[in-house]
Write an enzyme that holds these catalytic residues in place. Structure first.
Site, PDB file in Angstrom:
ATOM      1  N   CYS A   2       4.534  -2.155   6.833  1.00  0.00           N
ATOM      2  CA  CYS A   2       5.981  -2.229   6.658  1.00  0.00           C
ATOM      3  C   CYS A   2       6.397  -1.427   5.434  1.00  0.00           C
ATOM      4  CB  CYS A   2       6.460  -3.662   6.516  1.00  0.00           C
ATOM      5  SG  CYS A   2       5.988  -4.768   7.843  1.00  0.00           S
ATOM      6  N   ARG A  27       2.643   4.100   6.501  1.00  0.00           N
ATOM      7  CA  ARG A  27       2.186   2.728   6.324  1.00  0.00           C
ATOM      8  C   ARG A  27       1.993   2.014   7.664  1.00  0.00           C
ATOM      9  NH1 ARG A  27       3.165   0.963   0.953  1.00  0.00           N
ATOM     10  NH2 ARG A  27       3.347  -1.201   1.608  1.00  0.00           N
ATOM     11  N   TRP A  72       6.202  -3.518  10.927  1.00  0.00           N
ATOM     12  CA  TRP A  72       4.945  -3.590  11.672  1.00  0.00           C
ATOM     13  C   TRP A  72       4.834  -5.027  12.174  1.00  0.00           C
ATOM     14  CZ3 TRP A  72       0.053  -5.962  11.559  1.00  0.00           C
ATOM     15  CH2 TRP A  72      -0.980  -5.287  12.229  1.00  0.00           C
ATOM     16  N   ASN A  96       8.845  -7.581   3.569  1.00  0.00           N
ATOM     17  CA  ASN A  96       7.440  -7.278   3.858  1.00  0.00           C
ATOM     18  C   ASN A  96       6.616  -8.521   3.544  1.00  0.00           C
ATOM     19  OD1 ASN A  96       8.214  -4.672   4.365  1.00  0.00           O
ATOM     20  ND2 ASN A  96       7.308  -3.807   2.520  1.00  0.00           N
ATOM     21  N   GLY A  97       5.560  -8.745   4.311  1.00  0.00           N
ATOM     22  CA  GLY A  97       4.687  -9.889   4.045  1.00  0.00           C
ATOM     23  C   GLY A  97       4.802 -10.940   5.134  1.00  0.00           C
ATOM     24  N   GLU A 480     -18.833   4.966   9.472  1.00  0.00           N
ATOM     25  CA  GLU A 480     -17.543   5.592   9.179  1.00  0.00           C
ATOM     26  C   GLU A 480     -17.148   6.571  10.280  1.00  0.00           C
ATOM     27  OE1 GLU A 480     -14.017   6.700   7.143  1.00  0.00           O
ATOM     28  OE2 GLU A 480     -15.258   4.898   7.272  1.00  0.00           O
ATOM     29  N   LYS A 484     -13.732   6.283  12.547  1.00  0.00           N
ATOM     30  CA  LYS A 484     -12.748   7.358  12.642  1.00  0.00           C
ATOM     31  C   LYS A 484     -12.448   7.694  14.098  1.00  0.00           C
ATOM     32  CE  LYS A 484     -11.599   7.791   8.583  1.00  0.00           C
ATOM     33  NZ  LYS A 484     -11.758   6.340   8.611  1.00  0.00           N
ATOM     34  N   GLU A 487     -10.410   4.916  15.725  1.00  0.00           N
ATOM     35  CA  GLU A 487      -9.078   4.771  15.128  1.00  0.00           C
ATOM     36  C   GLU A 487      -8.061   5.738  15.717  1.00  0.00           C
ATOM     37  OE1 GLU A 487      -9.043   3.378  10.516  1.00  0.00           O
ATOM     38  OE2 GLU A 487     -10.036   5.272  10.914  1.00  0.00           O
ATOM     39  N   HIS A 503     -33.733  -2.081  20.176  1.00  0.00           N
ATOM     40  CA  HIS A 503     -33.418  -3.508  20.108  1.00  0.00           C
ATOM     41  C   HIS A 503     -32.089  -3.842  20.788  1.00  0.00           C
ATOM     42  CE1 HIS A 503     -36.810  -4.376  17.493  1.00  0.00           C
ATOM     43  NE2 HIS A 503     -36.495  -3.293  16.798  1.00  0.00           N
ATOM     44  N   LYS A 602      -1.429   1.749   7.435  1.00  0.00           N
ATOM     45  CA  LYS A 602      -2.168   2.391   6.356  1.00  0.00           C
ATOM     46  C   LYS A 602      -2.515   1.404   5.260  1.00  0.00           C
ATOM     47  CE  LYS A 602      -3.881   5.784   3.953  1.00  0.00           C
ATOM     48  NZ  LYS A 602      -5.171   6.377   4.371  1.00  0.00           N
TER      49      LYS A 602
END
Length: 607
Positions: A2, A27, A72, A96-97, A480, A484, A487, A503, A602
């Protein structure tokens, strides 16, 4: 997550609000809106989708006081009725929050006759402030009293049509700062939103509440006690957050890594030695007593922590544990007052990491270090030591240059700990420092492989799944790489230590499962070769990122891309670059929204 922008000035602030929201798009959000004090009432415009749609819808709106927001979704699906700002009577609120006690507030306010038109927790704030205004007509006092009843994390901005020219903002657990200038005063979630009007920033503390007008700022605590907060001149430039000639911010930030690393490592300068003081004046005394390191981080930052564990234990001889911050405080752990707690976050406001840090401190672990990209952030302020990575603003949701600069900072920590523990010979120290200085040049050489990587991306962008393999300190790099890819391209990807193939994961390998392997020429290369043979024998197609001197031949179903040089302990920093480019170009082929992947934000400022 947000974004808030608020403005009180002597001229039309609608373009400022819209431009500010554009700078906060990174964000993550699903809807946007603004509210201004109009001639006869609060004027509100909301839209689902991008800020550009809000800009079109608000083109004819003009005002000198207003608030704006990108949402968001948490409480309630993305739709116009759930978009901010929310109104009640003469007031409008952005938030926000998460308000944890919103259900009890909603029941109480419904009983008083207030009608809720959204599914959000934020609307309860609007009605609560409106209810308090009936007995306390001053907006500043009413918001202050309302905040005393809120449980959870919030940054809010409130306007009242009955009290034009005023904005009241408050912060508890969610970032909020003020921008001050001769032409007006402003508030935002991020300094980048305000660089268009000022570089003079005031960072609010948790429990602060402020009143803004065109020519004045007043700050108190929630109990009404006046406070003063210093004005910081932001070192961030407006040009730094512009896209320039790149197609996406992610591409721009991948190619900014040599400069970001050079800036981050500038602290070692021309020195032949490294000193604990790079982490703060008290670092020498504080680190001398450390017998264990605990790293707290989420997402990409946790992968930098996992990589650092190999360095810290191999070079410094210091035991290291890496904890996913969102899990750490929900289990019973054994406190160690001699343990260094390292909190890693790009934004310094990551809710889970901040909460984990506070939990660690509550257990009596006061030796704390922040590794962060934002100097004024909450995590930095709450740690005894700090190291600011100088990556510059990172707009793309998928982190790139923040990750590599975190690795550089953690390698510096490794060298400092090795020196403190008398495990770093002078010759070895000099060699490592020389390698760090050469790192930006080495990264530039890897970036020259982009065209070859683009060809690879086209080969498997239509696949549904991918498997990443690595060994030793390159296993976190495989993690990583997989993160990526999933995402931004939405290809399901997993990463495994290559020795774990037999395994379980080997059952998935066939011609439709591309296998990407990180294969530096280190002591584990021969074992990795055996793992690659296992994939080849099952008909899997291999994409291998090797070093120039790795003796892995290219053959049918085995594609090799050789990095220009092997870089020893610092090899993980080089090997992650092609994985970033691979994900970026796969996303281009698939046509996804590279910088704003679906469902992601973000800066994750809620739990």
């Amino acid at each position: 997550m947000c974004g808030i922008v608020a403005a009180a000035a002597g001229n039309n602030i609608v373009p400022v609000l819209v431009e500010g929201l554009k700078k906060l798009e990174y964000r993550g959000y699903d809807s946007a809106g603004l509210a201004v004090i109009g001639a006869g009432a609060i004027e509100r415009v909301r839209s689902v989708g991008r800020v550009a749609e809000l800009e079109t819808a608000s083109a004819c709106t003009q005002a000198v006081t207003g608030i704006a927001h990108t949402r968001w979704a948490t409480h309630g699906v993305p739709c116009e009725r759930n978009a901010h700002p929310h109104v009640s009577g003469s007031i409008a609120v952005v938030h926000n929050g998460i308000i944890e006690n919103y259900e009890s507030l909603r029941s109480e306010l419904t009983a008083q006759g207030y009608v809720f038109t959204s599914d959000t927790d934020t609307e309860s704030i609007a009605h609560l402030v409106q209810a308090i205004l009936k007995s306390e007509p001053d907006l500043f006092k009413a918001v202050r009293l309302a905040c005393q009843r809120l449980v959870g994390a919030y940054a809010i901005a409130v306007i009242d049509h009955a009290q034009p020219g005023r904005i009241v903002v408050a912060r508890e657990g969610s970032p909020l700062l003020l921008g001050v200038s001769d032409s007006g005063n402003y508030a935002a979630s991020d300094a980048s939103a305000l660089l268009q009007v000022t570089r003079n920033m005031v960072y609010l503390e948790n429990g602060d509440i402020a009143e803004l007008s065109a020519d004045q700022v007043r700050i108190t605590r929630l109990d009404g006690t006046p406070v003063e907060r210093p004005v910081h001149v932001s070192q961030l430039s407006a040009a730094a957050v512009e896209l320039g000639n790149y197609r996406h911010y992610m591409q721009k930030e991948i190619f900014e890594q040599p400069e970001a690393l050079a800036n981050t490592l500038e602290i070692v300068g021309g020195s032949k030695t490294i000193q604990p003081g790079i982490f703060g004046a008290e670092a020498g005394n504080l680190l001398a007593d450390v017998d264990h390191i605990l790293i707290l981080a989420c997402g990409t930052s946790s992968h930098s922590g996992y990589t650092a564990r190999y360095w810290l234990e191999a070079i410094a001889g210091v035991p290291c544990t890496v904890e996913i911050a969102s899990e750490y405080r929900y289990r019973t752990s054994v406190a160690n007052p001699r343990q260094l707690v390292v909190a890693i976050s790009q934004s310094g406001e990551t809710a889970d990491t901040l909460a984990a840090l506070r939990h660690a401190k509550s257990l009596g672990q006061s030796k704390t270090l922040a590794i962060c990209n934002v100097p004024e952030s909450a995590i930095v302020r709450e740690c005894a030591l700090r190291f600011i990575t100088r990556a510059g603003p990172e707009i793309g949701v998928a982190s790139t240059k923040a990750f590599t600069t975190q690795l550089a900072a953690l390698f510096l920590l490794t060298l400092v700990m090795a020196k403190v523990k008398n495990r770093l010979a002078q010759e070895q120290e000099s060699t490592f420092i020389d390698q760090l200085r050469h790192l930006p040049v080495a990264v530039n050489k890897v970036l020259e492989l982009e065209d070859e990587i683009e060809v690879w991306a086209k080969r498997f962008a239509d696949k549904q799944h991918a498997l990443f393999l690595g060994r030793g300190r390159h296993y976190p790099i495989a993690l990583e790489g997989a993160l990526k890819l999933k995402e931004i391209s939405y290809i399901h990807a997993e990463a495994y230590p290559a020795g774990e193939l037999k395994h379980g994961p080997l059952a998935l390998v066939d011609a439709n499962m591309p296998v990407i392997s990180v294969a530096p020429n280190d002591q584990l290369l021969d074992k990795l070769k055996s793992n690659l043979k296992e994939v080849q024998a099952r008909g899997g197609e291999l994409y291998v990122f090797a070093d120039a001197d790795s003796e892995i031949p290219e053959s049918e179903g085995v594609h090799i891309l050789r990095l220009p040089e092997h870089y020893g302990e610092l090899s993980p920093i080089l090997h992650v670059i092609p994985l970033q480019l691979l994900s970026y170009h796969a996303a281009l082929v698939k046509g996804t929204d590279v910088d704003k992947p679906r469902n992601l934000a973000k800066s994750v400022t809620v739990e």
